[in-house]
Design an enzyme around this catalytic site. Sequence first.
Site, PDB file in Angstrom:
ATOM      1  N   HIS A   1       0.817  -1.215   0.000  1.00 44.11           N
ATOM      2  CA  HIS A   1       0.000   0.000   0.000  1.00 44.11           C
ATOM      3  C   HIS A   1       0.854   1.270   0.000  1.00 44.11           C
ATOM      4  O   HIS A   1       0.355   2.348  -0.324  1.00 44.11           O
ATOM      5  CB  HIS A   1      -0.975   0.005   1.190  1.00 44.11           C
ATOM      6  CG  HIS A   1      -0.348   0.283   2.524  1.00 44.11           C
ATOM      7  ND1 HIS A   1      -0.025  -0.707   3.419  1.00 44.11           N
ATOM      8  CD2 HIS A   1       0.020   1.441   3.116  1.00 44.11           C
ATOM      9  CE1 HIS A   1       0.502  -0.171   4.507  1.00 44.11           C
ATOM     10  NE2 HIS A   1       0.544   1.133   4.346  1.00 44.11           N
TER      11      HIS A   1
ATOM     12  N   ASP B   1       0.032  -7.614   1.427  1.00 45.03           N
ATOM     13  CA  ASP B   1       0.461  -6.219   1.542  1.00 45.03           C
ATOM     14  C   ASP B   1       1.980  -6.106   1.563  1.00 45.03           C
ATOM     15  O   ASP B   1       2.545  -5.370   2.373  1.00 45.03           O
ATOM     16  CB  ASP B   1      -0.137  -5.561   2.783  1.00 45.03           C
ATOM     17  CG  ASP B   1      -0.003  -4.036   2.748  1.00 45.03           C
ATOM     18  OD1 ASP B   1       0.135  -3.489   1.637  1.00 45.03           O
ATOM     19  OD2 ASP B   1      -0.002  -3.412   3.818  1.00 45.03           O
TER      20      ASP B   1
ATOM     21  N   SER C   1       4.881   2.438   7.994  1.00 41.53           N
ATOM     22  CA  SER C   1       4.515   1.302   7.145  1.00 41.53           C
ATOM     23  C   SER C   1       5.676   0.901   6.241  1.00 41.53           C
ATOM     24  O   SER C   1       6.267   1.745   5.569  1.00 41.53           O
ATOM     25  CB  SER C   1       3.303   1.662   6.280  1.00 41.53           C
ATOM     26  OG  SER C   1       2.165   1.839   7.070  1.00 41.53           O
TER      27      SER C   1
END
Length: 391
Positions: free
Chosen positions: A127, A157, A236
């Site tokens: 993402h 992901d 992230s």
Amino acid sequence: MRRLWLIFAQTVTVSLAVLFVVSTLKPEWLGKTLGNNQGIVAVQEAPSTGESVIATGSYRDAARKALPSVVHIFTSQKIRMPRHPLIDDPLFRHFFGERPDAEGQTTSGLGSGVIVSPNGFILTNFHVVDGADQIEVTLNDGHNLNARLVGGDPETDLAVLQIDPEKVKSLKLPAITLGQMDNVIVGDVVLAIGNPFGVGQTVTMGIVSALGRSHLGINTFENFIQTDAAINPGNSGGALIDSRGNLVGINSAIYSRTGGSLGIGFAIPISTARNVMEQIIQSGSVTRGWIGVEAQEITQELAESFGLPDADGALIAGVQRGSPADVGGIKPGDILLLVGEQSVKNPQVMLDLIASQKPGEMIPFKLRRQKTLFDTTIRIGKRPPLRRERD
């Protein structure tokens, strides 16, 4: 006597004057006679050895080992919007004015990544780079480099980037050391490294709160490490390392009602990340097994209504026509109990077991239909890529 007194008075006066001058201009000459270097208050001070002494409970060595391997990722994406059919109509412009054309405008994003190979391969979250037209990474030493997307896997992901090979030749990239999930236990100290909110490289500490977290609705395939090390937007794709500086996870998501860290963060374990990374580098994508069924969990109420001895297994709610499961005789209402020799505890376990099979292999399945057990053999198909809707 008078002469002696004058000599004494003059000596004291001169001594006080010298003391005043020295204490004002060169107080260090007086050493500790005034209590400390500043001569304001007496304090106890640790000796300076020229080298920092490792304090008990410090993880500076682990951080020092891993920090150079964590990069900042900056992405840009062009906004793609349909052009209004009347944008060039003079009458339309007269009433609505000159409407800005969104085509050509860009959005930007940021995240983190981990250098896993001296050849320039970087692990991050899918993402973070999804839809990006340009990807730029900033190394710990300040170098800014362009990177390309080697491949991504939205179902876990994860994504793999690679720095320009020509640039890699001139740089000695500090690849991180991969840890072993077998050594990770609940209660172990872990450090999260990333670029939260774009403030710069940051290290936070916590423990492994839980292992094998699933049913969170974040990814299709979930097997998260849960940690209370602070993870925030921008973290992230960053590194979760153990107390020895080895990579044990890729920071992926948080549970939050405010957007900030509430002490519940999730990282993809290195065992999953390594498997996905190797497949992407080898073929550009991830191949998984598939049989074409939809399953739901067996609750205690369902188990009682079906007259089942327990709630283990996965209830087949739907079978895709012409799929491997359809060809193999599986029908809605069946309960899947075994894939190969491995037990199916719930639909998530079923999904993981089937996905781990190689397409084309013939795998035995054990099922329950009403109160009868039966076996069937199914040729595993290839799981179709996840279709992602875009705005």
